[in-house]
Design a protein around this motif. Structure first.
Motif, short mmCIF file in Angstrom:
data_model
loop_
_atom_site.label_atom_id
_atom_site.label_comp_id
_atom_site.label_asym_id
_atom_site.label_seq_id
_atom_site.Cartn_x
_atom_site.Cartn_y
_atom_site.Cartn_z
N VAL A 82 0.84 -1.19 0.00
CA VAL A 82 0.00 0.00 0.00
C VAL A 82 0.87 1.24 0.00
N ASN A 83 0.56 2.19 -0.85
CA ASN A 83 1.27 3.44 -0.83
C ASN A 83 1.05 4.14 0.50
N ALA A 84 2.08 4.63 1.12
CA ALA A 84 1.92 5.41 2.34
C ALA A 84 1.15 6.68 2.02
N VAL A 85 0.45 7.20 3.03
CA VAL A 85 -0.30 8.43 2.80
C VAL A 85 0.68 9.53 2.45
N GLY A 86 0.53 10.09 1.29
CA GLY A 86 1.45 11.11 0.81
C GLY A 86 0.87 12.49 1.01
N PRO A 87 1.27 13.44 0.18
CA PRO A 87 0.73 14.79 0.31
C PRO A 87 -0.75 14.84 -0.03
N CYS A 88 -1.41 15.88 0.41
CA CYS A 88 -2.84 16.06 0.15
C CYS A 88 -3.09 16.08 -1.35
N HIS A 89 -4.08 15.31 -1.80
CA HIS A 89 -4.40 15.26 -3.23
C HIS A 89 -5.02 16.56 -3.72
N SER A 90 -5.58 17.35 -2.81
CA SER A 90 -6.26 18.59 -3.21
C SER A 90 -5.29 19.75 -3.38
N CYS A 91 -4.36 19.91 -2.41
CA CYS A 91 -3.50 21.09 -2.45
C CYS A 91 -2.01 20.78 -2.34
N GLY A 92 -1.66 19.52 -2.08
CA GLY A 92 -0.26 19.17 -1.93
C GLY A 92 0.29 19.39 -0.54
N GLY A 93 -0.57 19.80 0.40
CA GLY A 93 -0.13 20.05 1.76
C GLY A 93 0.12 18.78 2.54
N PRO A 137 -1.77 13.69 11.48
CA PRO A 137 -2.04 12.38 12.09
C PRO A 137 -3.52 12.06 12.22
N ASP A 138 -4.38 13.09 12.16
CA ASP A 138 -5.82 12.86 12.24
C ASP A 138 -6.42 12.48 10.89
N GLY A 139 -5.59 12.45 9.83
CA GLY A 139 -6.08 12.07 8.52
C GLY A 139 -6.58 13.21 7.67
N TYR A 140 -6.42 14.45 8.13
CA TYR A 140 -6.89 15.61 7.39
C TYR A 140 -5.70 16.49 7.01
N CYS A 141 -5.82 17.17 5.86
CA CYS A 141 -4.77 18.06 5.40
C CYS A 141 -4.64 19.25 6.35
N GLU A 142 -3.41 19.56 6.76
CA GLU A 142 -3.19 20.66 7.68
C GLU A 142 -3.32 22.01 7.01
N THR A 143 -3.36 22.03 5.66
CA THR A 143 -3.47 23.29 4.93
C THR A 143 -4.90 23.60 4.52
N CYS A 144 -5.56 22.63 3.84
CA CYS A 144 -6.90 22.90 3.31
C CYS A 144 -8.00 22.13 4.04
#
Length: 354
Positions: free
Chosen positions: A60-71, A75-82
């Motif tokens: 499985v690919n590790a969780v990478g950058p946010c697919h929406s903004c790249g942020g 650890p809570d599973g949400y992008c810290e930027t958007c």
């Protein structure tokens, strides 16, 4: 995957008029959420439905950058930027056991969870030995995402364990591989049943397709409407499997493929894996591979948009040309293409470059 043809009462989706059953939570045709007595609404794509079967870090690919903004995803599973929620590992995973074999399994756009699954294996030497298994969970059944993944892995384990050569002749070697593929289907069926609660009103169920390539001999078998294809670089594209579906039965009577596969029961399957399955013996096809080409094993999330072998072969070749012929990048690009067509179903693409 559409509802298996059981005794469950069928009705129609209030949103698009497509066939649904009382047990369905989502319409397969339009993706609308179904609530008895109310109008359907757009499904919530962040529904927390995690399978009890865990995906291993190796595939499985590790969780990478946010697919929406790249942020950065916190650890809570949400992008810290958007603030966009990251995809669950089960929503999208990839496997590449060897440089010449790879697969991508994706939730698609319209479904709330990924009920497709795959399990693949290969030897390092290109063209030597590859094992590709794809299972597609029936949406109306309970825990179909868990069952499909368990089934695919159980089948792969059986296929990996044996390397029978028969009596040394081509026919005996073919028979040995067919027997092993049927044993793999038995193991997959057991895994689905083991994933089902004894008192479940809608026992878990899924389709099954597997392709085994060993030193030029290709054997494919299926139950349901997940498919295997062989696309030689020179020669005619070949569909290795025949669907167990209402549409396939219509085509056999002379109805055109376009009409049969666009009708209201186009994806109603007539055979599947599960506690209530009438039969789980795969129909098999054997082919001698004599030149280079692509082996494709996929769910209907891909072939929904390009069903016939010849145009699908053209799509695979054109896509491969844009990725340098690398199987993982090609599989990923084919998944992206299916999502661009609407992504109405889960999508699995497993490829071997011979």
């Amino acid at each position: 995957m559409d509802v298996a043809m059981t005794s469950t009462t069928e009705t129609v989706c209030p949103s698009c008029g497509g066939p649904v059953s009382e047990a369905d939570r989502f319409c397969e045709a339009c993706g609308a959420e179904l609530h008895p007595g109310t109008s359907p609404s757009t499904p919530a794509l962040d529904t927390d439905t995690e399978p009890t079967v865990e995906l291993t870090a190796a595939v499985v690919n590790a969780v990478g950058p946010c697919h929406s903004c790249g942020g950065t995803v916190g650890p809570d599973g949400y992008c810290e930027t958007c603030g966009t929620k990251a995809a669950k590992p089960r929503d999208h995973f990839e496997e590449q056991p060897a440089a010449w074999v790879a697969g991508v399994c994706d939730r698609g756009i319209r479904h709330s969870r990924n009920e497709d699954a795959m399990a693949i294996a290969a030897d390092e030497t290109p063209g030597s030995r590859a094992l590709l298994v794809v299972c597609d969970g029936v949406s109306s059944s309970m825990d179909s995402d868990v069952a499909s993944l368990a089934a695919a892995r159980a089948a792969r384990e059986v296929l990996q364990a044996g390397h029978a050569q028969g009596l040394g002749t081509d026919s005996s070697r073919s028979s040995a591989i067919v027997a092993r593929l049927k044993a793999a289907a038995d193991a997959a069926s057991d895994a689905v049943i083991d994933s089902t609660s004894p008192d479940s009103p809608n026992p878990a169920s899924c389709t099954f397709v597997a392709a085994v390539l060993e030193d030029g001999l290709l054997v494919a078998g299926n139950i349901g409407d997940s498919r295997a294809y062989w696309f030689p670089d020179a020669g005619e594209a070949v569909g290795l499997t025949t669907d167990d579906s209402w549409a396939a039965e219509l085509i056999a009577t002379g109805v055109s493929r376009a009409e049969a596969e666009s009708g209201p029961h186009a994806h109603a399957i007539t055979r599947w894996l599960g506690k209530d399955a009438p039969d789980h013996t795969p129909r098999t096809t054997t082919l001698q591979v004599t030149g280079p080409g692509w082996l494709l094993v996929c769910s209907d999330g891909l072939w929904n948009y390009c069903s016939e072998a010849a145009p699908l072969a053209d799509l695979v070749r054109q896509t491969a040309a844009g990725t340098g012929g690398e199987p993982r990048a090609t599989a990923s690009a084919l998944v992206d293409w299916a999502n661009a067509q609407g992504g109405q179903d889960n999508i699995t693409v497993a490829l071997a470059r011979i």
